[in-house]
Design an enzyme around this catalytic site. Structure first.
Site, short mmCIF file in Angstrom:
data_model
loop_
_atom_site.label_atom_id
_atom_site.label_comp_id
_atom_site.label_asym_id
_atom_site.label_seq_id
_atom_site.Cartn_x
_atom_site.Cartn_y
_atom_site.Cartn_z
N GLY A 39 40.52 -16.20 53.98
CA GLY A 39 40.79 -15.03 54.82
C GLY A 39 40.10 -15.13 56.17
N LEU A 49 45.47 -16.07 47.90
CA LEU A 49 46.42 -16.25 49.02
C LEU A 49 47.32 -15.03 49.23
CD1 LEU A 49 47.48 -20.02 48.54
CD2 LEU A 49 45.60 -19.09 49.89
N LYS A 104 34.78 0.61 49.12
CA LYS A 104 33.56 0.00 49.68
C LYS A 104 32.33 0.79 49.21
CE LYS A 104 35.45 -3.44 51.75
NZ LYS A 104 35.30 -4.78 51.15
N ASP A 108 40.59 -17.94 46.22
CA ASP A 108 41.45 -17.02 46.97
C ASP A 108 42.81 -16.98 46.29
OD1 ASP A 108 41.21 -16.18 50.36
OD2 ASP A 108 42.98 -15.70 49.14
N SER A 166 31.38 -2.21 54.94
CA SER A 166 31.95 -1.81 56.22
C SER A 166 31.20 -0.59 56.76
CB SER A 166 33.42 -1.44 56.01
OG SER A 166 33.93 -0.73 57.11
N TYR A 187 40.65 2.86 50.48
CA TYR A 187 39.98 1.62 50.91
C TYR A 187 38.49 1.89 51.17
CZ TYR A 187 38.00 -1.61 54.25
OH TYR A 187 37.12 -2.44 54.89
N ARG A 194 34.15 1.73 69.47
CA ARG A 194 33.78 0.88 68.33
C ARG A 194 32.79 -0.17 68.81
NH1 ARG A 194 36.22 4.33 66.39
NH2 ARG A 194 37.95 4.31 64.89
C1 UD1 Z 1 39.47 0.09 60.34
C2 UD1 Z 1 38.74 0.86 59.26
C3 UD1 Z 1 37.59 0.05 58.76
C4 UD1 Z 1 38.08 -1.26 58.24
C5 UD1 Z 1 38.83 -1.99 59.31
C6 UD1 Z 1 39.41 -3.24 58.67
C7 UD1 Z 1 38.90 3.27 59.60
C8 UD1 Z 1 38.22 4.47 60.10
N1 UD1 Z 1 38.25 2.12 59.78
O1 UD1 Z 1 38.60 0.02 61.45
O2 UD1 Z 1 36.98 0.71 57.71
O3 UD1 Z 1 37.00 -2.03 57.78
O4 UD1 Z 1 39.87 -1.18 59.85
O5 UD1 Z 1 40.70 -3.46 58.90
O6 UD1 Z 1 39.97 3.32 59.08
N2 UD1 Z 1 43.73 1.31 68.01
C9 UD1 Z 1 44.69 1.62 68.93
N3 UD1 Z 1 45.93 1.07 68.82
C10 UD1 Z 1 46.25 0.20 67.81
C11 UD1 Z 1 45.25 -0.13 66.86
C12 UD1 Z 1 44.00 0.46 66.99
O7 UD1 Z 1 44.44 2.41 69.85
O8 UD1 Z 1 47.40 -0.26 67.76
C13 UD1 Z 1 42.37 1.88 68.13
C14 UD1 Z 1 41.96 2.74 66.95
O9 UD1 Z 1 42.32 4.07 67.15
C15 UD1 Z 1 40.45 2.53 66.98
C16 UD1 Z 1 40.26 1.12 67.53
O10 UD1 Z 1 41.47 0.81 68.17
O11 UD1 Z 1 39.86 3.43 67.85
C17 UD1 Z 1 39.98 0.10 66.48
O12 UD1 Z 1 40.95 0.19 65.46
P1 UD1 Z 1 41.07 -0.87 64.28
O13 UD1 Z 1 41.09 -2.24 64.84
O14 UD1 Z 1 42.22 -0.45 63.43
O15 UD1 Z 1 39.72 -0.72 63.47
P2 UD1 Z 1 39.01 0.58 62.85
O16 UD1 Z 1 39.98 1.69 62.68
O17 UD1 Z 1 37.80 0.83 63.62
#
Ligand code: UD1
Length: 341
Positions: A12, A35, A156, A33, A127, A152, A234
């Site tokens: 992964g 896969l 954790k 894994d 996480s 999910y 983030r």
């Molecule tokens: C999410 C999970 C986290 C998990 C991780 C693994 C939540 C709250 N967190 O992290 O627990 O370990 O995924 O996959 O669910 N964003 C956009 N447009 C997009 C995609 C994302 O604006 O198309 C923004 C989101 O709103 C967020 C940031 O980008 O603010 C990061 O998003 P993402 O990469 O999905 O991660 P998390 O949501 O932080």
């Protein structure tokens, strides 16, 4: 002393980068894994980088007898890094039982087999989702665990509790729980990286796929949050930096008497970055434009979270080194490599 480590989920995204770093540190790796979210070709990528082909077993960690046979074949396994898990937050809401089985039964199988085969320690992939929206930022390991927002996230939390109870009961192994913030980027060689299944749910794969023309535009989920530019914050951590923390955790857990049987570390940079800042950083680092549109908030999103990584800095001797720009460049180089394959 044996240097043999089992890495579940080793083909992964984070697992493969960790296998490379373990090999560089002289460990002999067995990848387990099924896969379900990766391909066997990742093993070739690992070998290209390190010059050493890890043992690879296509096996589901739900298969306890299969795992038992593995430990019988390799009786000198010292430790486990357990990455194997389902990780799509949205999917977990629709398939909760699948998530509970994949993410919980697998850990139980490993923990039950460890004493039987004298495996001395397990590093567990957790996480920052366990903190929910923290009241105090940056968030330390002592921050309260908040009710999970998805099956999910709940898996954790439950996994952490299972490990805590097992150690409390005096089972004969140690554990280090690593709470990841947002891992991004790829190996600098572009031989391995993230392989999203279908439409990416995570921000950076969506950015790189949009930049290369696979997606028309990126949706930015909300610009009305209480942050400087209104988009979510983030803590984006380079995946190779993250992988290196696992090697330090293995060394601490297996090669030293330091610490207690259970330790927990945040793995983040300590810097919060907004979604819009990340898009700008990508454009600056690569010179490639990312068309985007502001849309509504995504259900379940946390407004802002970033790590206090001092515990990992001081105790594990680990610090995130790579900049966000350099890391985004590795993600871009990986996306280009995928196109050219
Ligand atoms: C999410 C999970 C986290 C998990 C991780 C693994 C939540 C709250 N967190 O992290 O627990 O370990 O995924 O996959 O669910 N964003 C956009 N447009 C997009 C995609 C994302 O604006 O198309 C923004 C989101 O709103 C967020 C940031 O980008 O603010 C990061 O998003 P993402 O990469 O999905 O991660 P998390 O949501 O932080």
């Amino acid at each position: 002393m044996s240097k043999r480590i089992v890495v579940t989920g080793g083909t992964g995204y984070i697992g493969s980068h960790t296998v490379v770093e373990l090999q560089a540190a002289g460990y002999e790796v067995i990848i387990v894994d099924n896969l379900s979210n990766s391909t066997a070709a990742v093993v070739d990528g690992i070998e290209k980088i390190s010059g050493v082909r890890p043992v690879f077993l296509e096996l589901d960690c739900n298969d306890k007898e299969g795992l038992r046979r593995l430990f019988q074949s390799y009786p000198d396994v010292r430790g486990i890094i357990h990455f194997a898990a389902s990780k799509a937050v949205g999917e977990s809401v629709h398939k909760p039982l699948e998530y509970y089985r994949n993410n919980i039964v697998t850990l139980l199988n490993l923990l039950e087999l460890m004493p039987e085969f004298g495996v001395q320690g397990i590093v567990f992939s957790s996480s920052c989702t366990v903190y929910g929206q923290p009241d105090i930022l940056p968030v330390t390991e002592e921050a309260p665990i908040k009710p999970a927002l998805s099956p999910y996230g709940n898996t954790k939390q439950i996994n952490e509790e299972i490990i805590r109870d097992a150690i409390h009961a005096g089972l004969p192994f140690k554990s280090i729980i690593l709470r990841y913030f947002n891992p991004i980027g790829a190996h600098p060689t572009a031989e391995i990286g993230e392989l999203p299944n279908g439409i990416p749910q995570n921000l950076v794969p969506f950015i790189t796929q949009t930049a290369i023309g696979l997606r028309e535009e990126l949706s930015v989920f909300g610009n009305d949050y209480d942050t400087p530019d209104g988009s979510c914050i983030r803590d984006y951590i380079n995946v190779v930096d993250l992988a290196k923390a696992h090697v330090l955790a293995i060394v601490r857990m297996l090669e030293t008497a330091a610490g207690s049987p259970l330790e927990v570390f945040n793995l983040g940079t300590g810097r919060g970055v907004t979604v819009l800042e990340l898009i700008n950083a990508f454009e600056k680092a690569t010179g490639v434009n990312v068309p985007y549109r502001i849309v509504g908030r995504r259900e379940g999103d946390i407004e802002k979270v970033w790590a206090d990584p001092r515990h990992a800095n001081d105790v594990l001797g680990w610090t995130a080194k790579e900049s966000v720009e350099d890391t985004l460049l590795t993600a871009w180089n990986w996306q280009k490599r995928l196109r050219d394959r």
